[in-house]
Design a protein around this motif. Structure first.
Motif, PDB file in Angstrom:
ATOM      1  N   UNK A   1       0.965  -1.174   0.028  1.00 36.20           N
ATOM      2  CA  UNK A   1      -0.057   0.040   0.114  1.00 36.20           C
ATOM      3  C   UNK A   1       0.992   1.190   0.056  1.00 36.20           C
ATOM      4  N   UNK A   2       2.154   1.151  -0.071  1.00 29.59           N
ATOM      5  CA  UNK A   2       3.052   2.194  -0.267  1.00 29.59           C
ATOM      6  C   UNK A   2       3.972   2.283   1.026  1.00 29.59           C
ATOM      7  N   UNK A   3       4.499   1.161   0.998  1.00 30.07           N
ATOM      8  CA  UNK A   3       5.450   0.955   2.314  1.00 30.07           C
ATOM      9  C   UNK A   3       6.717   1.814   2.162  1.00 30.07           C
ATOM     10  N   UNK A   4       7.151   2.481   1.059  1.00 32.58           N
ATOM     11  CA  UNK A   4       8.430   3.199   0.799  1.00 32.58           C
ATOM     12  C   UNK A   4       8.235   4.514   1.276  1.00 32.58           C
TER      13      UNK A   4
ATOM     14  N   UNK B   1     -18.613  -6.505   9.706  1.00 33.55           N
ATOM     15  CA  UNK B   1     -18.338  -5.492  10.497  1.00 33.55           C
ATOM     16  C   UNK B   1     -16.773  -5.063  10.313  1.00 33.55           C
ATOM     17  N   UNK B   2     -16.033  -5.744   9.639  1.00 25.64           N
ATOM     18  CA  UNK B   2     -14.762  -5.512   9.330  1.00 25.64           C
ATOM     19  C   UNK B   2     -14.042  -5.651   7.735  1.00 25.64           C
ATOM     20  N   UNK B   3     -14.026  -6.990   7.501  1.00 23.31           N
ATOM     21  CA  UNK B   3     -13.331  -7.040   6.179  1.00 23.31           C
ATOM     22  C   UNK B   3     -13.953  -6.229   4.985  1.00 23.31           C
ATOM     23  N   UNK B   4     -15.305  -6.225   4.849  1.00 16.86           N
ATOM     24  CA  UNK B   4     -16.041  -5.605   3.884  1.00 16.86           C
ATOM     25  C   UNK B   4     -15.846  -4.103   4.041  1.00 16.86           C
ATOM     26  N   UNK B   5     -15.825  -3.481   5.103  1.00 16.26           N
ATOM     27  CA  UNK B   5     -15.779  -2.119   5.278  1.00 16.26           C
ATOM     28  C   UNK B   5     -14.147  -1.544   4.829  1.00 16.26           C
ATOM     29  N   UNK B   6     -13.416  -2.450   5.432  1.00 16.68           N
ATOM     30  CA  UNK B   6     -11.849  -2.225   4.955  1.00 16.68           C
ATOM     31  C   UNK B   6     -11.789  -2.316   3.505  1.00 16.68           C
ATOM     32  N   UNK B   7     -12.323  -3.401   2.800  1.00 16.44           N
ATOM     33  CA  UNK B   7     -12.229  -3.570   1.375  1.00 16.44           C
ATOM     34  C   UNK B   7     -13.026  -2.140   0.778  1.00 16.44           C
ATOM     35  N   UNK B   8     -14.079  -1.758   1.290  1.00 13.82           N
ATOM     36  CA  UNK B   8     -14.743  -0.895   0.501  1.00 13.82           C
ATOM     37  C   UNK B   8     -14.022   0.457   0.642  1.00 13.82           C
TER      38      UNK B   8
ATOM     39  N   UNK C   1       8.369  -7.873   3.634  1.00 12.64           N
ATOM     40  CA  UNK C   1       7.269  -8.929   2.833  1.00 12.64           C
ATOM     41  C   UNK C   1       6.589  -8.159   1.787  1.00 12.64           C
ATOM     42  N   UNK C   2       6.626  -6.861   1.847  1.00 10.79           N
ATOM     43  CA  UNK C   2       5.676  -5.975   1.147  1.00 10.79           C
ATOM     44  C   UNK C   2       6.344  -5.433  -0.412  1.00 10.79           C
ATOM     45  N   UNK C   3       7.580  -5.091  -0.103  1.00  7.60           N
ATOM     46  CA  UNK C   3       8.254  -4.593  -1.164  1.00  7.60           C
ATOM     47  C   UNK C   3       8.157  -5.444  -2.657  1.00  7.60           C
ATOM     48  N   UNK C   4       7.892  -4.737  -3.657  1.00  9.54           N
ATOM     49  CA  UNK C   4       8.066  -5.362  -4.766  1.00  9.54           C
ATOM     50  C   UNK C   4       6.477  -6.057  -5.210  1.00  9.54           C
ATOM     51  N   UNK C   5       5.616  -6.022  -4.104  1.00  3.63           N
ATOM     52  CA  UNK C   5       4.361  -6.759  -4.518  1.00  3.63           C
ATOM     53  C   UNK C   5       3.596  -5.470  -5.226  1.00  3.63           C
ATOM     54  N   UNK C   6       2.156  -5.880  -5.648  1.00  3.10           N
ATOM     55  CA  UNK C   6       1.307  -5.287  -6.228  1.00  3.10           C
ATOM     56  C   UNK C   6       0.901  -3.955  -5.514  1.00  3.10           C
ATOM     57  N   UNK C   7       0.423  -2.629  -6.151  1.00  5.76           N
ATOM     58  CA  UNK C   7      -0.079  -1.745  -5.424  1.00  5.76           C
ATOM     59  C   UNK C   7      -1.618  -2.059  -4.925  1.00  5.76           C
ATOM     60  N   UNK C   8      -2.111  -1.526  -3.979  1.00  7.92           N
ATOM     61  CA  UNK C   8      -3.492  -1.660  -3.496  1.00  7.92           C
ATOM     62  C   UNK C   8      -4.378  -1.771  -4.951  1.00  7.92           C
TER      63      UNK C   8
ATOM     64  N   UNK D   1     -12.483   2.347  -2.572  1.00  8.71           N
ATOM     65  CA  UNK D   1     -13.012   3.952  -2.803  1.00  8.71           C
ATOM     66  C   UNK D   1     -11.883   4.887  -3.069  1.00  8.71           C
ATOM     67  N   UNK D   2     -10.771   4.336  -2.389  1.00 14.62           N
ATOM     68  CA  UNK D   2      -9.347   5.225  -2.627  1.00 14.62           C
ATOM     69  C   UNK D   2      -8.939   4.930  -4.299  1.00 14.62           C
ATOM     70  N   UNK D   3      -9.317   3.914  -4.621  1.00 11.25           N
ATOM     71  CA  UNK D   3      -8.730   3.445  -5.799  1.00 11.25           C
ATOM     72  C   UNK D   3     -10.009   3.512  -7.223  1.00 11.25           C
ATOM     73  N   UNK D   4     -11.137   4.016  -6.814  1.00 13.50           N
ATOM     74  CA  UNK D   4     -12.275   4.113  -8.020  1.00 13.50           C
ATOM     75  C   UNK D   4     -12.787   2.984  -8.061  1.00 13.50           C
ATOM     76  N   UNK D   5     -12.674   1.822  -7.254  1.00 15.40           N
ATOM     77  CA  UNK D   5     -13.295   0.494  -7.495  1.00 15.40           C
ATOM     78  C   UNK D   5     -14.555   0.106  -7.012  1.00 15.40           C
ATOM     79  N   UNK D   6     -15.428   0.938  -6.453  1.00 18.96           N
ATOM     80  CA  UNK D   6     -16.521   0.576  -5.600  1.00 18.96           C
ATOM     81  C   UNK D   6     -17.545  -0.110  -6.147  1.00 18.96           C
TER      82      UNK D   6
END
Length: 293
Positions: A121-124, A180-187, A144-151, A191-196
């Motif tokens: 998600x931008x660990x750099x 209560x958690x996973x779907x709100x986090x995903x939403x 563990x996150x360096x080089x992985x796909x962006x969000x 939303x930050x990526x315009x994929x809602x």
């Protein structure tokens, strides 16, 4: 055959060449790149000493690829309306509106195929924060996150995968405490990526609600309802085993599928009484967000 043998060799090296069968259930994983075809009944897999070794080995071999859980595969009968998938996310914190997804897993309840990967998600950035509490649970580090796909890239890959496998049916996402958690986090991440819009057409079942349905689930069951309906407590109560690699996305979707098979073998309780609309949940989240100062 040569390809299969090569995969076996790689897996055994990652697992220090150790194979072990656990009572009633195995955490041996069958990891199969998409181009490899396994003969019917072939038990291809390797055991891992702990959850971190398991996740690192899996991600190193088949990051962003599909693979099967085996040799024990928990599957359910296909449903006419819904294509059912268990999902889980590991994050860098607990505040749903601002925490970031670090790892995801989606497990088909029809054929046990799974898509999983870490997310960067931008660990750099100096602004990225990994809370101590999150690390103590999921043991995910920056390295563990360096080089992985962006969000945006990871969510696009996940949504495309789900759309591809649903076979024209509506997607129904299962998860423990998903509403209560996973779907709100995903939403909020979507939303930050315009994929809602990808989420609005989906449905969901919170397996914690299923586990708390005493009348339908427990009244005719030989099992006793545990005091806590957390995934870890349910798994230990039903099978007498802890979840190897608990709070790893892949380990949790696998354990959740196993628990769900015990509680609702044909999904008739889940799909008959506990299906909810993702669109309604999103509207509720938007309403709360607008009211917040």
């Amino acid at each position: 055959a040569d390809e299969i043998e090569q995969v076996k060799t790689v897996l055994c090296e990652d697992a220090n060449g150790v194979e072990q069968q656990r009572r009633g259930y195995t955490h041996v994983r069958r990891v199969v790149p998409q181009h490899v075809r396994i003969p019917e009944g072939e038990a291809l897999g390797a055991s891992f000493n702990d959850g971190i070794t398991m996740r690192n080995s899996l991600m190193g071999n088949v990051a962003d690829s599909t693979f099967d859980v085996g040799p024990v595969r928990v599957t359910f009968p296909p449903h006419e309306r819904y294509y059912c998938v268990i999902i889980d996310f590991e994050t860098n914190g607990l505040v749903r509106q601002i925490c970031r997804i670090l790892e995801y897993a989606s497990l088909s309840l029809e054929d046990a195929s799974c898509l999983t990967d870490f997310v960067n998600p931008g660990v750099e950035s100096d602004n990225f924060h990994l809370s101590k509490g999150a690390y103590e649970k999921n043991k995910i580090t920056r390295m563990m996150l360096y080089g992985k796909k962006t969000t945006a890239e990871a969510l696009t890959a996940l949504f495309e995968h789900l759309d591809r496998i649903r076979q024209g049916r509506s997607l129904c996402l299962f998860g423990h405490n998903i509403g209560d958690y996973d779907l709100p986090v995903l939403y909020y991440e979507a939303m930050r990526c315009g994929l809602t819009e990808n989420l609005r057409s989906m449905f969901y079942v919170d397996t914690m609600d299923v586990a708390k349905d005493e009348e339908r689930v427990w009244s005719n069951s030989d099992d006793d309802c545990p005091e806590s309906c957390s995934l870890e407590s349910l798994h230990e109560s039903l099978f007498g085993e802890v979840i190897v690699g608990h709070h790893g996305a892949f380990a949790d979707v696998s354990a959740n599928a196993r628990v769900l098979k015990r509680l609702d073998p044909d999904l008739s309780i889940s799909l008959g009484h506990h299906v909810k609309s993702c669109s309604d949940l999103i509207d509720s989240l938007d309403t709360r967000r607008r009211r917040r100062p």
